[in-house]
Write a protein that holds these residues in place. Structure first.
Motif, PDB file in Angstrom:
ATOM      1  N   ILE A  26       3.270  -1.484  18.550  1.00 31.96           N
ATOM      2  CA  ILE A  26       2.979  -0.797  19.799  1.00 31.96           C
ATOM      3  C   ILE A  26       1.851   0.193  19.519  1.00 31.96           C
ATOM      4  O   ILE A  26       1.990   1.077  18.678  1.00 31.96           O
ATOM      5  CB  ILE A  26       4.226  -0.043  20.331  1.00 31.96           C
ATOM      6  CG1 ILE A  26       5.446  -0.951  20.403  1.00 31.96           C
ATOM      7  CG2 ILE A  26       3.922   0.623  21.671  1.00 31.96           C
ATOM      8  CD1 ILE A  26       5.306  -2.132  21.322  1.00 31.96           C
ATOM      9  N   GLY A  27       0.729   0.030  20.196  1.00 32.51           N
ATOM     10  CA  GLY A  27      -0.430   0.880  19.947  1.00 32.51           C
ATOM     11  C   GLY A  27      -1.357   0.298  18.891  1.00 32.51           C
ATOM     12  O   GLY A  27      -2.053   1.020  18.182  1.00 32.51           O
ATOM     13  N   ALA A  28      -1.408  -1.013  18.799  1.00 36.67           N
ATOM     14  CA  ALA A  28      -2.188  -1.688  17.753  1.00 36.67           C
ATOM     15  C   ALA A  28      -3.695  -1.551  17.929  1.00 36.67           C
ATOM     16  O   ALA A  28      -4.442  -1.850  17.004  1.00 36.67           O
ATOM     17  CB  ALA A  28      -1.813  -3.166  17.699  1.00 36.67           C
ATOM     18  N   GLY A  29      -4.147  -1.090  19.079  1.00 37.76           N
ATOM     19  CA  GLY A  29      -5.586  -0.989  19.320  1.00 37.76           C
ATOM     20  C   GLY A  29      -6.242   0.249  18.750  1.00 37.76           C
ATOM     21  O   GLY A  29      -7.459   0.356  18.731  1.00 37.76           O
ATOM     22  N   GLY A  30      -5.461   1.193  18.242  1.00 37.74           N
ATOM     23  CA  GLY A  30      -6.015   2.427  17.687  1.00 37.74           C
ATOM     24  C   GLY A  30      -6.241   2.333  16.186  1.00 37.74           C
ATOM     25  O   GLY A  30      -6.054   1.281  15.564  1.00 37.74           O
ATOM     26  N   LEU A  31      -6.631   3.452  15.607  1.00 39.24           N
ATOM     27  CA  LEU A  31      -6.941   3.480  14.176  1.00 39.24           C
ATOM     28  C   LEU A  31      -5.719   3.190  13.304  1.00 39.24           C
ATOM     29  O   LEU A  31      -5.802   2.417  12.348  1.00 39.24           O
ATOM     30  CB  LEU A  31      -7.532   4.840  13.789  1.00 39.24           C
ATOM     31  CG  LEU A  31      -8.903   5.153  14.395  1.00 39.24           C
ATOM     32  CD1 LEU A  31      -9.332   6.573  14.030  1.00 39.24           C
ATOM     33  CD2 LEU A  31      -9.938   4.159  13.906  1.00 39.24           C
ATOM     34  N   THR A  32      -4.585   3.782  13.634  1.00 36.91           N
ATOM     35  CA  THR A  32      -3.369   3.516  12.858  1.00 36.91           C
ATOM     36  C   THR A  32      -2.942   2.066  13.016  1.00 36.91           C
ATOM     37  O   THR A  32      -2.562   1.406  12.040  1.00 36.91           O
ATOM     38  CB  THR A  32      -2.229   4.457  13.300  1.00 36.91           C
ATOM     39  OG1 THR A  32      -2.666   5.807  13.138  1.00 36.91           O
ATOM     40  CG2 THR A  32      -0.975   4.226  12.495  1.00 36.91           C
ATOM     41  N   GLY A  33      -3.024   1.559  14.241  1.00 36.30           N
ATOM     42  CA  GLY A  33      -2.701   0.158  14.485  1.00 36.30           C
ATOM     43  C   GLY A  33      -3.584  -0.787  13.702  1.00 36.30           C
ATOM     44  O   GLY A  33      -3.108  -1.782  13.138  1.00 36.30           O
ATOM     45  N   ARG A  34      -4.873  -0.479  13.652  1.00 37.37           N
ATOM     46  CA  ARG A  34      -5.808  -1.321  12.901  1.00 37.37           C
ATOM     47  C   ARG A  34      -5.450  -1.348  11.413  1.00 37.37           C
ATOM     48  O   ARG A  34      -5.476  -2.393  10.770  1.00 37.37           O
ATOM     49  CB  ARG A  34      -7.241  -0.838  13.070  1.00 37.37           C
ATOM     50  CG  ARG A  34      -8.242  -1.767  12.427  1.00 37.37           C
ATOM     51  CD  ARG A  34      -9.540  -1.032  12.100  1.00 37.37           C
ATOM     52  NE  ARG A  34     -10.405  -1.860  11.287  1.00 37.37           N
ATOM     53  CZ  ARG A  34     -10.232  -2.131   9.997  1.00 37.37           C
ATOM     54  NH1 ARG A  34      -9.188  -1.669   9.356  1.00 37.37           N
ATOM     55  NH2 ARG A  34     -11.070  -2.893   9.333  1.00 37.37           N
ATOM     56  N   GLU A  35      -5.106  -0.189  10.864  1.00 35.58           N
ATOM     57  CA  GLU A  35      -4.710  -0.131   9.458  1.00 35.58           C
ATOM     58  C   GLU A  35      -3.442  -0.944   9.204  1.00 35.58           C
ATOM     59  O   GLU A  35      -3.364  -1.697   8.238  1.00 35.58           O
ATOM     60  CB  GLU A  35      -4.516   1.320   9.009  1.00 35.58           C
ATOM     61  CG  GLU A  35      -5.813   2.070   8.803  1.00 35.58           C
ATOM     62  CD  GLU A  35      -6.696   1.438   7.746  1.00 35.58           C
ATOM     63  OE1 GLU A  35      -6.214   1.183   6.620  1.00 35.58           O
ATOM     64  OE2 GLU A  35      -7.870   1.175   8.048  1.00 35.58           O
ATOM     65  N   LEU A  36      -2.464  -0.798  10.071  1.00 36.06           N
ATOM     66  CA  LEU A  36      -1.235  -1.592   9.936  1.00 36.06           C
ATOM     67  C   LEU A  36      -1.548  -3.079  10.005  1.00 36.06           C
ATOM     68  O   LEU A  36      -1.032  -3.871   9.206  1.00 36.06           O
ATOM     69  CB  LEU A  36      -0.244  -1.227  11.037  1.00 36.06           C
ATOM     70  CG  LEU A  36       0.484   0.098  10.872  1.00 36.06           C
ATOM     71  CD1 LEU A  36       1.165   0.489  12.171  1.00 36.06           C
ATOM     72  CD2 LEU A  36       1.485   0.012   9.744  1.00 36.06           C
ATOM     73  N   LEU A  92      -0.716  -6.204   7.469  1.00 38.37           N
ATOM     74  CA  LEU A  92       0.343  -7.126   7.859  1.00 38.37           C
ATOM     75  C   LEU A  92      -0.103  -8.506   8.328  1.00 38.37           C
ATOM     76  O   LEU A  92       0.675  -9.452   8.219  1.00 38.37           O
ATOM     77  CB  LEU A  92       1.197  -6.494   8.966  1.00 38.37           C
ATOM     78  CG  LEU A  92       1.957  -5.225   8.577  1.00 38.37           C
ATOM     79  CD1 LEU A  92       2.687  -4.670   9.785  1.00 38.37           C
ATOM     80  CD2 LEU A  92       2.923  -5.505   7.441  1.00 38.37           C
ATOM     81  N   VAL A  93      -1.321  -8.663   8.856  1.00 42.06           N
ATOM     82  CA  VAL A  93      -1.671  -9.957   9.455  1.00 42.06           C
ATOM     83  C   VAL A  93      -1.660 -11.114   8.471  1.00 42.06           C
ATOM     84  O   VAL A  93      -1.384 -12.247   8.861  1.00 42.06           O
ATOM     85  CB  VAL A  93      -3.031  -9.921  10.215  1.00 42.06           C
ATOM     86  CG1 VAL A  93      -2.941  -9.076  11.445  1.00 42.06           C
ATOM     87  CG2 VAL A  93      -4.165  -9.499   9.326  1.00 42.06           C
ATOM     88  N   ASN A  94      -1.937 -10.858   7.218  1.00 41.73           N
ATOM     89  CA  ASN A  94      -1.923 -11.937   6.230  1.00 41.73           C
ATOM     90  C   ASN A  94      -0.877 -11.724   5.134  1.00 41.73           C
ATOM     91  O   ASN A  94      -0.922 -12.365   4.093  1.00 41.73           O
ATOM     92  CB  ASN A  94      -3.304 -12.097   5.606  1.00 41.73           C
ATOM     93  CG  ASN A  94      -4.317 -12.570   6.623  1.00 41.73           C
ATOM     94  OD1 ASN A  94      -4.071 -13.527   7.354  1.00 41.73           O
ATOM     95  ND2 ASN A  94      -5.441 -11.886   6.712  1.00 41.73           N
ATOM     96  N   HIS A  95       0.073 -10.848   5.392  1.00 38.38           N
ATOM     97  CA  HIS A  95       1.131 -10.582   4.420  1.00 38.38           C
ATOM     98  C   HIS A  95       2.098 -11.765   4.392  1.00 38.38           C
ATOM     99  O   HIS A  95       2.501 -12.259   5.439  1.00 38.38           O
ATOM    100  CB  HIS A  95       1.873  -9.303   4.805  1.00 38.38           C
ATOM    101  CG  HIS A  95       2.747  -8.781   3.721  1.00 38.38           C
ATOM    102  ND1 HIS A  95       3.949  -9.370   3.391  1.00 38.38           N
ATOM    103  CD2 HIS A  95       2.591  -7.735   2.883  1.00 38.38           C
ATOM    104  CE1 HIS A  95       4.504  -8.701   2.401  1.00 38.38           C
ATOM    105  NE2 HIS A  95       3.696  -7.703   2.075  1.00 38.38           N
ATOM    106  N   PRO A  96       2.493 -12.216   3.205  1.00 39.55           N
ATOM    107  CA  PRO A  96       3.354 -13.405   3.127  1.00 39.55           C
ATOM    108  C   PRO A  96       4.771 -13.197   3.667  1.00 39.55           C
ATOM    109  O   PRO A  96       5.438 -14.167   4.016  1.00 39.55           O
ATOM    110  CB  PRO A  96       3.394 -13.712   1.630  1.00 39.55           C
ATOM    111  CG  PRO A  96       3.054 -12.436   0.949  1.00 39.55           C
ATOM    112  CD  PRO A  96       2.127 -11.698   1.885  1.00 39.55           C
TER     113      PRO A  96
END
Length: 76
Positions: free
Chosen positions: A2-12, A16-20
């Motif tokens: 929730i809130g993936a469009g901000g700086l913290t979201g981008r870092e998360l 996570l997007v390619n984490h196994p």
């Protein structure tokens, strides 16, 4: 996320997007709603191109939720 469009979201997302062991299935941002993840963050190497949804949209069942909104918004 929730809130993936901000700086913290981008870092998360970058972790996570390619984490196994994780699969990102739901991202929200009221500012970027309807846009593809690759449009908002073209530098992220992603396996699937998720679409940003509204914060109020239903979260898929059995999902782990991460809140990445500004402090003021999380109080609401």
């Amino acid at each position: 996320i929730i809130g993936a469009g901000g700086l913290t979201g981008r870092e998360l997302l970058s972790y996570l997007v390619n984490h196994p062991s994780f699969e990102v299935v739901h991202i929200t941002s009221n500012k970027t709603v309807g846009k593809k993840l690759s449009e908002v963050f073209p530098s992220l190497r992603i396996k699937s191109d998720l679409i940003f949804k509204l914060h109020e949209d239903e979260i898929p069942k059995n999902s782990l939720v991460v809140l990445a909104v500004p402090n003021e918004a999380s109080l609401e």
